[in-house]
Write an enzyme that holds these catalytic residues in place. Structure first.
Site, PDB file in Angstrom:
ATOM      1  N   GLU A 138       0.973   4.363   0.042  1.00 55.51           N
ATOM      2  CA  GLU A 138       2.366   4.842  -0.523  1.00 55.51           C
ATOM      3  C   GLU A 138       3.155   3.661  -0.519  1.00 55.51           C
ATOM      4  OE1 GLU A 138       1.412   7.068  -2.644  1.00 55.51           O
ATOM      5  OE2 GLU A 138      -0.150   8.298  -1.606  1.00 55.51           O
TER       6      GLU A 138
ATOM      7  N   TRP B 154      -9.656   2.149  -2.409  1.00 56.98           N
ATOM      8  CA  TRP B 154      -8.933   2.980  -1.364  1.00 56.98           C
ATOM      9  C   TRP B 154      -8.283   4.321  -2.099  1.00 56.98           C
ATOM     10  CZ3 TRP B 154     -10.570   1.492   3.028  1.00 56.98           C
ATOM     11  CH2 TRP B 154     -10.736   0.439   3.290  1.00 56.98           C
TER      12      TRP B 154
ATOM     13  N   GLY C  85      -2.353   9.055  29.569  1.00 58.04           N
ATOM     14  CA  GLY C  85      -3.258   8.114  30.561  1.00 58.04           C
ATOM     15  C   GLY C  85      -4.658   7.948  29.705  1.00 58.04           C
TER      16      GLY C  85
END
Length: 386
Positions: free
Chosen positions: A365, A164, A341
């Site tokens: 973080e 990541w 909506g």
């Protein structure tokens, strides 16, 4: 009026801070907003091109001094993050990881040779950096990292993997954190070093206009001078995270502002039952509550920025900011979606894109739970981490 005019906050900024904010806003309006919905949908972003443009404006490592960096104030840096994230969290992440993680680590803990080698080209965006701390099995618990660095003569040999990692697929240098016989150490690792491979992580549902990767280190041999000499122990990478979290505190304000301004424009022009949505009491109650939380988040960010510029900002105070501002920004994005909506789930409007991005910002973080424990430890004097 804009949402942040509710408390007349502009006079709280200096003229220079307002100018920096407005310049970044114009750049984002020109180079990001017209294209970011397509980038998000297609899962791509022209990161190198954007980095060079951001570099020309002095946004990369802008709060650092020397080596081609702008030396701007913490508040000015925060305002830049606010405008970048108002367009997209992934774009702010590009700047944040480059400047507050990779560049800051080298600037704060590197040797003079490392600083001269990397920082000037990173400040212009010609070189891209990433920050390798998170691992596949160790996210919130970096103390348990499995990546190892061992001595072999005068060299270091690194083995392990990071996961990541923003910017990894295009990075020229990675700041890699590894366990050694003497504790955690940091290394400036050129990404073209034999044994280093980076794989882009695909099929993300969040931060799609951001390049995220996995880094594999297979007996990567580095010279002794690759080690960041001042980076000793886990406090070093955690201090880098504090730098990055400060930008997130501001960025969350920007993304919440964009959601609310989009929703205000929609609610005042969309007619149902013979009048604008904004004319209904329930809608106005939602808008008022969101606006109050937004201006409170802005005040918190500004206060933390002033503390940083005075040299008095503590990590637990940054945790207060990230915990509150990201949590409230996500709540605002979700509430805005309800007012829009069915249009709230359309890529023609930025609200659900922002909400999806904030699901990642809520986690990286330091997760909200981690920041709750940091604040809890400050309040009680007791650690609940173990």
């Amino acid at each position: 009026m804009t949402v942040l005019d509710l408390l007349d906050l502009d006079p709280s900024l200096t003229e220079e801070e307002r100018q920096i904010r407005d310049v970044v806003r114009r750049l984002v309006d020109d180079r990001v907003r017209p294209y970011v919905a397509d980038w998000y949908e297609e899962g791509r972003v022209p990161a190198r091109e954007l980095a060079r443009e951001f570099g020309k404006l002095g946004l990369l490592g802008m709060h650092l001094n020397g080596y081609g960096c702008a030396g701007a104030s913490a508040v000015a840096y925060g305002l830049a993050c606010q405008e970048l994230e108002a367009a997209d969290s992934g774009v702010r992440s590009l700047v944040s990881v480059q400047g507050s993680l990779a560049m800051y680590a080298i600037w704060r803990y590197g040797s003079e040779e490392q600083k001269q080698r990397w920082l000037p080209s990173m400040a212009t965006g010609e070189s891209i950096g990433c920050f390798g701390l998170t691992e596949p099995d160790h996210g919130s618990d970096p103390a348990s990292m499995a990546t190892r660095a061992r001595r072999d003569g005068d060299d270091w040999v690194l083995t392990g993997g990071k996961m990541w990692i923003t910017n990894a697929p295009i990075a020229d240098v990675a700041v890699i954190w590894a366990r050694t016989d003497d504790g955690v150490r940091g290394f400036a690792v050129p990404m073209d070093t034999p044994g280093v491979t980076a794989r882009e992580i695909r099929r993300k549902m969040s931060l799609r206009a951001s390049l995220t990767g996995e880094i594999v280190l297979d007996d990567v041999r580095l010279p002794a001078d690759a080690q960041l000499p001042e980076a000793v122990g886990l406090k070093a990478p955690l201090s880098c995270l504090t730098e990055a979290r400060h930008g997130i505190v501001w960025g969350a304000v920007g993304v919440a502002r964009d959601c609310l301004e989009t929703t205000l424009a929609y609610a005042t022009t969309r007619t149902q039952f013979g009048r604008p949505l904004a004319g209904f009491q329930l809608t106005q109650a939602k808008l008022a509550d969101m606006a109050v939380e937004l201006v409170k988040a802005q005040l918190l960010a500004l206060h933390l920025g002033r503390l940083a510029d005075a040299g008095r900002l503590r990590p637990d105070q940054v945790s207060v900011g990230k915990l509150n501002n990201v949590r409230e920004a996500l709540a605002i994005a979700r509430q805005c979606r309800t007012i829009l909506g069915a249009n709230g789930v359309s890529g023609e409007y930025p609200v659900l894109r922002h909400a999806n991005n904030l699901e990642s910002v809520l986690t990286y973080e330091g997760t909200s739970e981690i920041h709750q424990l940091i604040v809890g430890q400050r309040l009680t004097g007791l650690s609940a981490f173990a």
